[in-house]
Write a protein that holds these residues in place. Structure first.
Motif, PDB file in Angstrom:
ATOM      1  N   LYS A 138     -18.198  32.776  12.715  1.00  0.00           N
ATOM      2  CA  LYS A 138     -17.975  33.104  14.126  1.00  0.00           C
ATOM      3  C   LYS A 138     -18.034  34.601  14.370  1.00  0.00           C
ATOM      4  CE  LYS A 138     -15.090  29.021  14.897  1.00  0.00           C
ATOM      5  NZ  LYS A 138     -13.720  28.535  15.228  1.00  0.00           N
ATOM      6  N   ASP A 139     -17.701  35.377  13.355  1.00  0.00           N
ATOM      7  CA  ASP A 139     -17.724  36.836  13.453  1.00  0.00           C
ATOM      8  C   ASP A 139     -19.099  37.338  13.017  1.00  0.00           C
ATOM      9  OD1 ASP A 139     -17.396  39.561  13.312  1.00  0.00           O
ATOM     10  OD2 ASP A 139     -15.501  39.480  12.203  1.00  0.00           O
ATOM     11  N   ALA A 140     -19.912  37.754  13.970  1.00  0.00           N
ATOM     12  CA  ALA A 140     -21.280  38.179  13.659  1.00  0.00           C
ATOM     13  C   ALA A 140     -21.322  39.380  12.727  1.00  0.00           C
ATOM     14  CB  ALA A 140     -22.021  38.501  14.959  1.00  0.00           C
ATOM     15  N   SER A 141     -20.256  40.170  12.716  1.00  0.00           N
ATOM     16  CA  SER A 141     -20.238  41.344  11.836  1.00  0.00           C
ATOM     17  C   SER A 141     -20.177  40.958  10.363  1.00  0.00           C
ATOM     18  CB  SER A 141     -19.061  42.253  12.190  1.00  0.00           C
ATOM     19  OG  SER A 141     -17.819  41.641  11.851  1.00  0.00           O
ATOM     20  N   LYS A 142     -19.857  39.698  10.091  1.00  0.00           N
ATOM     21  CA  LYS A 142     -19.749  39.228   8.706  1.00  0.00           C
ATOM     22  C   LYS A 142     -20.969  38.434   8.251  1.00  0.00           C
ATOM     23  CE  LYS A 142     -14.684  38.891   8.880  1.00  0.00           C
ATOM     24  NZ  LYS A 142     -13.519  37.981   8.730  1.00  0.00           N
ATOM     25  N   HIS A 143     -21.970  38.323   9.073  1.00  0.00           N
ATOM     26  CA  HIS A 143     -23.117  37.469   8.747  1.00  0.00           C
ATOM     27  C   HIS A 143     -23.849  37.888   7.474  1.00  0.00           C
ATOM     28  CE1 HIS A 143     -23.733  35.620  13.041  1.00  0.00           C
ATOM     29  NE2 HIS A 143     -22.663  35.152  12.408  1.00  0.00           N
ATOM     30  N   ASN A 144     -23.844  39.152   7.174  1.00  0.00           N
ATOM     31  CA  ASN A 144     -24.588  39.628   6.004  1.00  0.00           C
ATOM     32  C   ASN A 144     -23.692  39.857   4.790  1.00  0.00           C
ATOM     33  OD1 ASN A 144     -27.297  39.737   7.044  1.00  0.00           O
ATOM     34  ND2 ASN A 144     -26.654  41.475   8.305  1.00  0.00           N
ATOM     35  N   THR A 145     -22.537  39.224   4.767  1.00  0.00           N
ATOM     36  CA  THR A 145     -21.622  39.367   3.631  1.00  0.00           C
ATOM     37  C   THR A 145     -21.495  38.026   2.904  1.00  0.00           C
ATOM     38  OG1 THR A 145     -19.733  38.963   5.094  1.00  0.00           O
ATOM     39  CG2 THR A 145     -20.335  41.252   4.654  1.00  0.00           C
ATOM     40  N   PRO A 146     -21.402  38.042   1.579  1.00  0.00           N
ATOM     41  CA  PRO A 146     -21.364  36.802   0.796  1.00  0.00           C
ATOM     42  C   PRO A 146     -20.044  36.059   0.949  1.00  0.00           C
ATOM     43  CG  PRO A 146     -21.073  38.695  -0.643  1.00  0.00           C
ATOM     44  CD  PRO A 146     -21.403  39.243   0.714  1.00  0.00           C
ATOM     45  N   ILE A 147     -20.083  34.755   0.707  1.00  0.00           N
ATOM     46  CA  ILE A 147     -18.913  33.896   0.897  1.00  0.00           C
ATOM     47  C   ILE A 147     -18.316  33.481  -0.447  1.00  0.00           C
ATOM     48  CG2 ILE A 147     -19.867  33.050   3.074  1.00  0.00           C
ATOM     49  CD1 ILE A 147     -20.534  30.409   1.623  1.00  0.00           C
ATOM     50  N   ASP A 148     -17.079  32.980  -0.396  1.00  0.00           N
ATOM     51  CA  ASP A 148     -16.414  32.497  -1.618  1.00  0.00           C
ATOM     52  C   ASP A 148     -17.091  31.257  -2.183  1.00  0.00           C
ATOM     53  OD1 ASP A 148     -14.542  34.494  -1.590  1.00  0.00           O
ATOM     54  OD2 ASP A 148     -12.920  33.259  -0.783  1.00  0.00           O
ATOM     55  N   GLY A 149     -17.570  30.374  -1.310  1.00  0.00           N
ATOM     56  CA  GLY A 149     -18.243  29.172  -1.775  1.00  0.00           C
ATOM     57  C   GLY A 149     -17.355  28.258  -2.602  1.00  0.00           C
ATOM     58  N   ALA A 150     -16.112  28.050  -2.159  1.00  0.00           N
ATOM     59  CA  ALA A 150     -15.226  27.150  -2.889  1.00  0.00           C
ATOM     60  C   ALA A 150     -15.749  25.717  -2.853  1.00  0.00           C
ATOM     61  CB  ALA A 150     -13.814  27.219  -2.304  1.00  0.00           C
ATOM     62  N   ASN A 151     -16.127  25.261  -1.673  1.00  0.00           N
ATOM     63  CA  ASN A 151     -16.675  23.916  -1.555  1.00  0.00           C
ATOM     64  C   ASN A 151     -18.172  23.901  -1.829  1.00  0.00           C
ATOM     65  OD1 ASN A 151     -16.285  21.111  -0.990  1.00  0.00           O
ATOM     66  ND2 ASN A 151     -17.221  21.397   1.023  1.00  0.00           N
ATOM     67  N   ASP A 152     -18.892  24.822  -1.207  1.00  0.00           N
ATOM     68  CA  ASP A 152     -20.348  24.874  -1.346  1.00  0.00           C
ATOM     69  C   ASP A 152     -20.717  25.666  -2.588  1.00  0.00           C
ATOM     70  OD1 ASP A 152     -23.050  24.747  -0.933  1.00  0.00           O
ATOM     71  OD2 ASP A 152     -23.058  25.858   0.944  1.00  0.00           O
ATOM     72  N   GLY A 153     -20.735  24.956  -3.673  1.00  0.00           N
ATOM     73  CA  GLY A 153     -21.018  25.553  -4.970  1.00  0.00           C
ATOM     74  C   GLY A 153     -19.901  25.260  -5.950  1.00  0.00           C
ATOM     75  N   GLY A 154     -18.697  25.717  -5.636  1.00  0.00           N
ATOM     76  CA  GLY A 154     -17.595  25.586  -6.594  1.00  0.00           C
ATOM     77  C   GLY A 154     -17.152  24.171  -6.847  1.00  0.00           C
ATOM     78  N   SER A 155     -17.132  23.323  -5.806  1.00  0.00           N
ATOM     79  CA  SER A 155     -16.560  21.984  -5.978  1.00  0.00           C
ATOM     80  C   SER A 155     -17.397  21.094  -6.882  1.00  0.00           C
ATOM     81  CB  SER A 155     -16.357  21.317  -4.616  1.00  0.00           C
ATOM     82  OG  SER A 155     -17.592  21.106  -3.951  1.00  0.00           O
ATOM     83  N   GLY A 156     -18.708  21.093  -6.693  1.00  0.00           N
ATOM     84  CA  GLY A 156     -19.561  20.263  -7.547  1.00  0.00           C
ATOM     85  C   GLY A 156     -19.475  20.666  -8.998  1.00  0.00           C
ATOM     86  N   VAL A 157     -19.460  21.969  -9.240  1.00  0.00           N
ATOM     87  CA  VAL A 157     -19.338  22.468 -10.611  1.00  0.00           C
ATOM     88  C   VAL A 157     -17.977  22.125 -11.192  1.00  0.00           C
ATOM     89  CG1 VAL A 157     -19.293  24.562 -12.028  1.00  0.00           C
ATOM     90  CG2 VAL A 157     -21.029  24.291 -10.249  1.00  0.00           C
ATOM     91  N   GLY A 158     -16.924  22.243 -10.377  1.00  0.00           N
ATOM     92  CA  GLY A 158     -15.589  21.900 -10.858  1.00  0.00           C
ATOM     93  C   GLY A 158     -15.482  20.457 -11.286  1.00  0.00           C
ATOM     94  N   VAL A 159     -16.058  19.558 -10.509  1.00  0.00           N
ATOM     95  CA  VAL A 159     -16.050  18.138 -10.871  1.00  0.00           C
ATOM     96  C   VAL A 159     -16.837  17.916 -12.158  1.00  0.00           C
ATOM     97  CG1 VAL A 159     -16.873  15.844 -10.202  1.00  0.00           C
ATOM     98  CG2 VAL A 159     -15.674  17.271  -8.537  1.00  0.00           C
ATOM     99  N   ASN A 190     -30.050  31.720   8.833  1.00  0.00           N
ATOM    100  CA  ASN A 190     -30.224  31.282  10.216  1.00  0.00           C
ATOM    101  C   ASN A 190     -30.078  32.416  11.224  1.00  0.00           C
ATOM    102  OD1 ASN A 190     -30.381  28.949  12.169  1.00  0.00           O
ATOM    103  ND2 ASN A 190     -28.425  29.801  12.798  1.00  0.00           N
ATOM    104  N   HIS A 191     -29.305  33.459  10.875  1.00  0.00           N
ATOM    105  CA  HIS A 191     -29.000  34.494  11.863  1.00  0.00           C
ATOM    106  C   HIS A 191     -30.083  35.553  12.004  1.00  0.00           C
ATOM    107  CE1 HIS A 191     -27.831  36.448   8.123  1.00  0.00           C
ATOM    108  NE2 HIS A 191     -27.727  37.600   8.764  1.00  0.00           N
ATOM    109  N   LEU A 192     -31.092  35.520  11.143  1.00  0.00           N
ATOM    110  CA  LEU A 192     -32.183  36.480  11.240  1.00  0.00           C
ATOM    111  C   LEU A 192     -33.384  35.834  11.932  1.00  0.00           C
ATOM    112  CD1 LEU A 192     -32.078  38.107   7.687  1.00  0.00           C
ATOM    113  CD2 LEU A 192     -30.966  38.883   9.785  1.00  0.00           C
ATOM    114  N   ASP A 193     -34.014  36.577  12.786  1.00  0.00           N
ATOM    115  CA  ASP A 193     -35.163  36.063  13.540  1.00  0.00           C
ATOM    116  C   ASP A 193     -36.412  36.207  12.686  1.00  0.00           C
ATOM    117  OD1 ASP A 193     -36.799  35.099  15.496  1.00  0.00           O
ATOM    118  OD2 ASP A 193     -36.846  36.968  16.668  1.00  0.00           O
ATOM    119  N   LEU A 194     -36.599  35.212  11.805  1.00  0.00           N
ATOM    120  CA  LEU A 194     -37.724  35.251  10.872  1.00  0.00           C
ATOM    121  C   LEU A 194     -38.575  34.008  11.035  1.00  0.00           C
ATOM    122  CD1 LEU A 194     -35.760  36.320   7.656  1.00  0.00           C
ATOM    123  CD2 LEU A 194     -37.196  37.796   9.077  1.00  0.00           C
ATOM    124  N   PRO A 195     -39.875  34.113  10.813  1.00  0.00           N
ATOM    125  CA  PRO A 195     -40.717  32.909  10.832  1.00  0.00           C
ATOM    126  C   PRO A 195     -40.333  31.986   9.682  1.00  0.00           C
ATOM    127  CG  PRO A 195     -41.962  34.793  10.020  1.00  0.00           C
ATOM    128  CD  PRO A 195     -40.659  35.334  10.525  1.00  0.00           C
TER     129      PRO A 195
END
Length: 336
Positions: A138-159, A190-195
């Motif tokens: 929701k905060d556009a100022s954070k769009h170019n910063t990496p995420i923790d990825g607890a669910n998206d990435g971490g959960s599958g590997v944890g299982v 998604n936030h970058l206007d790229l072809p």
């Protein structure tokens, strides 16, 4: 991963309609399950949800696991070390892959082989890297910063780490391969206007599919785990999975229901997800399915915290991890 109906320059296109039905809500106990065939009796190990949760937390503690970063390198060493500790024969497949913006990514596919001498094999996989962008925050100022990825990435590997631990203790009569694919989540933001560009997601599995760790590698089937740790998550039947391996989809969902986890595994159809299973199937012809969270109430279909900085440990639930892990263990231990 990417939800698609058709490709558009606007980014992710969403599947527009879904059916809603009630799900089986029986509660599961913590006892091991027994799978029986005429020749032998096989006891399925008990999946430990607390252990899986700790594996997710350990990954998140490294920080975002974005290729070409020290955090990524440290986590790779940890994952390979854990698989070795559980008794797997480990291969770290290093690959130079090119991202959507022509960045050269130093990717690492981490492969753990149980019973590597056996030709009759089952493939279990997840991606371990995290998103370098928070393009849905929701905060556009954070769009170019990496995420923790607890669910998206971490959960599958944890299982899968907990499954590997159980296989290491109990053994298995077939060959089991566990692969942590890299560079899955470096797809065009998604936030970058790229072809629009094709095939910018799942770079690690694309590389492995063209360069498997063993020549002419094959397996009975493959099961992908992606975003399998959120509270009250629902796993719908993903459409590519139904195309690639419909019998396996039904078997997994019926197994979950039999074990008392029907409240997580909805019998409705979800969307078409461009995920690692698509490239594994297309490049190796191994029938593959994707167990992946689907949230029809969310505009992205993946939940409100997907690709945001809210994808953290606050969203991870031991019960969800347990439901997925015990179901997968029962499926692979019921193999003849």
């Amino acid at each position: 991963m990417q939800m698609i109906l058709k490709h558009t320059t606007a980014g992710l296109a969403l599947v527009a309609s879904l059916l809603f039905f009630s799900c089986n809500s029986k509660k599961s106990d913590n006892t091991s399950t027994i799978s029986t065939n005429k020749a032998t009796k096989i006891t399925t190990p008990v999946f430990n949800g607390d252990s899986a949760y700790n594996y997710v937390a350990r990954q998140v503690a490294f920080g975002p696991r974005v290729p070409n970063t020290p955090e990524h390198e440290a986590c790779a060493n940890y994952l390979a070390g854990e698989l070795k500790r559980f008794g797997a024969d480990v291969i770290v497949q290093e690959a130079d892959v090119v991202a959507f913006d022509n960045t050269m990514l130093k990717a690492k596919n981490i492969i753990g082989q149980f019973n590597p001498e056996k030709n009759n094999r089952i493939l279990l996989f997840a991606h371990w890297d995290t998103r370098p962008f928070a393009d849905y925050d929701k905060d556009a100022s954070k769009h170019n910063t990496p995420i923790d990825g607890a669910n998206d990435g971490g959960s599958g590997v944890g299982v899968l780490l907990e499954i590997a631990r159980q296989i290491g203790k109990a053994g298995h009569h077939l060959g089991i391969d566990i692969i942590f694919f890299d560079a899955e989540d470096y797809g065009q933001p998604n936030h970058l206007d790229l072809p629009y560009k094709e095939d910018t997601w799942c770079l690690g599995s694309q590389y492995w599919g063209k360069n498997p760790h063993k020549p002419n590698y094959t397996a009975r089937y493959g099961i992908l785990l992606d975003m399998v740790g959120a509270k009250n998550a629902l796993f719908y039947k993903e459409l590519y999975s139904l195309e690639f391996a419909p019998e396996l989809v039904n078997r997994v969902w019926n197994t979950a229901s039999d074990l008392g986890y029907g409240q997580y595994f909805a019998y409705d159809q979800g969307g078409m997800i461009t995920d690692d299973h698509v490239y594994v199937y297309q490049l190796t012809n191994i029938p593959c399915i994707d167990i992946i969270q689907h949230d029809p109430s969310s505009p992205t279909s993946f939940g409100s915290f997907w690709h945001t900085h809210e994808d953290n440990m606050d969203n991870i639930d031991k019960n969800t991890l347990k439901a997925v892990g015990q179901t997968v263990l029962e499926v692979i231990y019921s193999e003849k």
